[in-house]
Design a protein around this motif. Structure first.
Motif, PDB file in Angstrom:
ATOM      1  N   TYR A 161     -39.725 -47.277 -10.850  1.00 21.26           N
ATOM      2  CA  TYR A 161     -38.667 -47.279 -11.861  1.00 21.26           C
ATOM      3  C   TYR A 161     -37.640 -46.161 -11.709  1.00 21.26           C
ATOM      4  N   SER A 200     -33.364 -52.792 -14.069  1.00 22.65           N
ATOM      5  CA  SER A 200     -34.569 -52.261 -13.431  1.00 22.65           C
ATOM      6  C   SER A 200     -35.426 -53.340 -12.769  1.00 22.65           C
ATOM      7  N   ASP A 210     -39.896 -57.710 -14.940  1.00 22.10           N
ATOM      8  CA  ASP A 210     -39.470 -56.350 -15.269  1.00 22.10           C
ATOM      9  C   ASP A 210     -40.279 -55.372 -14.432  1.00 22.10           C
ATOM     10  N   ASP A 211     -39.745 -54.166 -14.289  1.00 24.24           N
ATOM     11  CA  ASP A 211     -40.427 -53.196 -13.419  1.00 24.24           C
ATOM     12  C   ASP A 211     -41.696 -52.654 -14.043  1.00 24.24           C
ATOM     13  N   SER A 212     -41.692 -52.460 -15.364  1.00 28.20           N
ATOM     14  CA  SER A 212     -42.871 -51.878 -16.006  1.00 28.20           C
ATOM     15  C   SER A 212     -42.889 -52.266 -17.479  1.00 28.20           C
ATOM     16  N   VAL A 226     -44.263 -50.552 -20.962  1.00 27.10           N
ATOM     17  CA  VAL A 226     -44.768 -49.259 -21.424  1.00 27.10           C
ATOM     18  C   VAL A 226     -45.290 -49.381 -22.866  1.00 27.10           C
ATOM     19  N   ARG A 227     -44.378 -49.467 -23.810  1.00 30.66           N
ATOM     20  CA  ARG A 227     -44.807 -49.675 -25.203  1.00 30.66           C
ATOM     21  C   ARG A 227     -44.926 -51.157 -25.523  1.00 30.66           C
ATOM     22  N   GLY A 228     -44.158 -51.957 -24.821  1.00 30.81           N
ATOM     23  CA  GLY A 228     -44.178 -53.403 -25.056  1.00 30.81           C
ATOM     24  C   GLY A 228     -43.138 -53.856 -26.063  1.00 30.81           C
ATOM     25  N   THR A 229     -42.486 -52.921 -26.725  1.00 32.58           N
ATOM     26  CA  THR A 229     -41.556 -53.319 -27.790  1.00 32.58           C
ATOM     27  C   THR A 229     -40.277 -53.950 -27.236  1.00 32.58           C
ATOM     28  N   THR A 230     -39.788 -53.415 -26.093  1.00 31.46           N
ATOM     29  CA  THR A 230     -38.580 -54.007 -25.491  1.00 31.46           C
ATOM     30  C   THR A 230     -38.893 -55.422 -25.017  1.00 31.46           C
ATOM     31  N   ASP A 285     -41.074 -39.064 -18.125  1.00 31.39           N
ATOM     32  CA  ASP A 285     -41.197 -39.218 -19.566  1.00 31.39           C
ATOM     33  C   ASP A 285     -41.964 -40.495 -19.896  1.00 31.39           C
TER      34      ASP A 285
HETATM   35  P1  AMP Z   1     -41.236 -50.797 -23.375  1.00 34.17           P
HETATM   36  O1  AMP Z   1     -42.364 -51.609 -22.818  1.00 34.17           O
HETATM   37  O2  AMP Z   1     -40.620 -51.375 -24.588  1.00 34.17           O
HETATM   38  O3  AMP Z   1     -41.669 -49.367 -23.617  1.00 34.17           O
HETATM   39  O4  AMP Z   1     -40.068 -50.728 -22.309  1.00 34.17           O
HETATM   40  C1  AMP Z   1     -40.338 -50.770 -20.967  1.00 34.17           C
HETATM   41  C2  AMP Z   1     -39.043 -50.634 -20.225  1.00 34.17           C
HETATM   42  O5  AMP Z   1     -38.604 -49.277 -20.224  1.00 34.17           O
HETATM   43  C3  AMP Z   1     -39.218 -51.027 -18.780  1.00 34.17           C
HETATM   44  O6  AMP Z   1     -38.524 -52.206 -18.588  1.00 34.17           O
HETATM   45  C4  AMP Z   1     -38.607 -49.939 -17.946  1.00 34.17           C
HETATM   46  O7  AMP Z   1     -37.474 -50.420 -17.266  1.00 34.17           O
HETATM   47  C5  AMP Z   1     -38.216 -48.869 -18.926  1.00 34.17           C
HETATM   48  N1  AMP Z   1     -38.928 -47.621 -18.613  1.00 34.17           N
HETATM   49  C6  AMP Z   1     -40.115 -47.444 -18.035  1.00 34.17           C
HETATM   50  N2  AMP Z   1     -40.428 -46.138 -17.918  1.00 34.17           N
HETATM   51  C7  AMP Z   1     -39.395 -45.458 -18.453  1.00 34.17           C
HETATM   52  C8  AMP Z   1     -39.103 -44.059 -18.616  1.00 34.17           C
HETATM   53  N3  AMP Z   1     -39.958 -43.138 -18.191  1.00 34.17           N
HETATM   54  N4  AMP Z   1     -37.948 -43.730 -19.210  1.00 34.17           N
HETATM   55  C9  AMP Z   1     -37.086 -44.675 -19.635  1.00 34.17           C
HETATM   56  N5  AMP Z   1     -37.300 -45.995 -19.505  1.00 34.17           N
HETATM   57  C10 AMP Z   1     -38.436 -46.394 -18.917  1.00 34.17           C
END
Ligand code: AMP
Length: 470
Positions: free
Chosen positions: A259, A300, A362-364, A366-370, A404
């Motif tokens: 990412y 991304s 998507d690349d990753s 993280v929280r899943g909210t996006t 982060d």
């Molecule tokens: P979420 O799952 O809602 O937290 O969002 C995940 C999205 O945030 C992924 O699509 C990534 O492109 C982006 N992301 C992942 N790691 C980071 C980071 N360290 N800082 C900012 N954006 C990130």
């Protein structure tokens, strides 16, 4: 918590740059930081060397906001270093903006750091007990104090003898009154590259950067990586190099490839664009799905979606269009609009999506909210099925080395099963890239990469930081 210390800065994401024997050192540094803006958007700073004095300008904001023509004109001299930084907490005071500056035995030193020193809270306490007065709250200041206390007036001697006390991730660029030093921690967590820029009248200057995309902008050529554990320095006699005691393993950050780095950079000797495409290809091999089109979450997810499309034979479509002109602030609508937040940035195209079985890459996650909001928008745009594919493994642990990531309690994959996550984001199916697949995509040999945010195997002791992170 050892020492009861609560102020921490292990989330700093940063980019560094340096120029040596360059008639436009500060301007090149400005451009180098501009190209690396994605590595940090909260603050920026440049220190230049004029004669044997340091000139500096540091401020909060984007590179283009912090530096003006007149500021750059003031930053005279043929050497400069710079830094961009992102910090998550409210602790982004002026005092923490890098490059940090101090006066040592041999004159001024400026220091720009990318990464995170995981034992900094222990060193800080020890230094404070011995009378050190700290200005800021960042981990980098510890190194400045260690250097200041060393009896030698030679910066390389000071570094050689104090840096082994640091644990964790540090790609450093230092400027003294007669040297530019680039140093990478022995495990090589964060990238750091050396280049040369041809000068108009002949000859060339030296440049160092976190990422090679900074070199492309200024017409510099990549010479090589600064090696893990290398102290590289430039002075009036030319270039020099020596090595710190070696580490038992390497720990290059795999998340740079997933990412963080720009896809037009070469990181750890490998094109980021290629590695992301590989991740998509392998993801398609591991998690094929009967569908009509492949669409990326821009930007991304784009290279991985291309790889997925090539491997699966499913057509690649831009099913979501991104607005690139999102400022720092915007006026919220006065009435509630569903999915408003993500809609400012991402707009699904119903003429592409309607009636289709869609694979979203998507690349990753993280929280899943996006992801949850994106899938809702894709369904509203008329998709028949939504299959979510993530071009990296489940993110199960925070990073302590300079990326982060939220606390473990906010990482959805650390709290829920894959099926629970699928239900939460409301996808018809959900798959991640395997850890083996990801490491294969970056051509990793044994113990070359740190993948701790995915596999929980932190390559260094964590000195209690993990206990605060749950
Ligand atoms: P979420 O799952 O809602 O937290 O969002 C995940 C999205 O945030 C992924 O699509 C990534 O492109 C982006 N992301 C992942 N790691 C980071 C980071 N360290 N800082 C900012 N954006 C990130």
């Amino acid at each position: 918590m050892p020492g009861g210390i609560t102020l921490r800065h292990w989330h700093d994401e940063c980019g560094v740059f340096g120029a040596w024997q360059d008639p436009e050192a500060a301007r090149m540094t400005y451009l180098g930081l501009y190209a690396q803006q994605h590595r940090g958007q909260e603050s920026a700073g440049i220190v230049s060397l004029k004669g044997s004095e340091h000139l500096s300008h540091r401020g909060c904001g984007l590179v283009g906001e912090v530096f003006t023509e007149s500021v750059l004109e003031h930053l005279e001299g043929s050497a400069a270093i710079g830094h961009v930084r992102y910090s998550t907490t409210g602790l982004n005071e002026q005092i923490n903006i890098q490059p940090l500056m101090a006066q040592l035995l041999n004159g001024p030193v400026a220091l720009a750091h990318n990464g995170n020193i995981v034992n900094s809270h222990i060193l800080r306490r020890e230094l404070k007990e011995q009378g050190a007065i700290f200005q800021g709250t960042n981990d980098t200041e510890c190194l400045l104090h260690l250097l200041a206390r060393h009896p030698s007036d030679d910066i390389v001697t000071c570094l050689r003898e104090t840096v082994p006390r640091l644990e964790g991730a540090f790609s450093l660029v230092l400027l003294t009154r007669d040297r530019l030093v680039a140093l990478r921690d022995p495990m090589g967590f964060r990238p750091l590259v050396l280049g040369q820029r041809p000068l108009e009248g002949g000859g060339s200057s030296y440049v160092v950067a976190s990422e090679t995309c900074a070199f492309d902008l200024i017409g510099a050529k990549l010479v090589r990586e600064i090696e893990p554990g290398e102290i590289f320095w430039l002075d009036s006699e030319g270039e020099h190099s020596e090595f710190l005691p070696s580490a038992p393993r390497r720990a290059q950050c795999v998340f740079e490839h997933v990412y963080f780095a720009r896809p037009d950079s070469t990181v750890f000797g490998l094109s980021v664009y290629e590695s992301r495409k590989n991740m998509g290809r392998i993801l398609a091999q591991e998690s094929a799905v009967d569908a009509d089109i492949v669409i990326p979450v821009p930007d991304s997810g784009v290279p991985a979606a291309i790889g997925y499309s090539v491997e699966s034979g499913l057509p690649f479509e831009l099913g979501i269009i991104r607005n690139h002109y999102i400022g720092r602030t915007f006026i919220q609508p006065s009435q509630s609009i569903r999915s408003f937040g993500v809609k400012i940035k991402l707009n699904p195209q119903s003429q592409v999506i309607r009636g289709k079985r869609v694979v979203v890459i998507d690349d990753s996650l993280v929280r899943g909210t996006t992801s949850q909001k994106i899938i809702r928008l894709i369904r509203q745009a008329g998709a028949k099925e939504v299959h979510f594919r993530i071009a990296s493994p489940p993110t199960t642990g925070p990073c302590f080395y300079g990326v982060d990531t939220p606390k473990k309690s906010q990482l959805i994959a650390a709290q829920q099963t894959q099926e629970e996550i699928r239900r939460f984001i409301d996808a018809d199916s959900l798959s991640y890239l395997s850890i083996e697949g990801m490491l294969k995509a970056v051509g990793a040999r044994d113990q070359e990469y740190c993948a701790a945010c995915f596999d929980g195997q932190y390559p260094t002791p964590l000195f209690g930081l993990d206990q605060e992170e749950t």
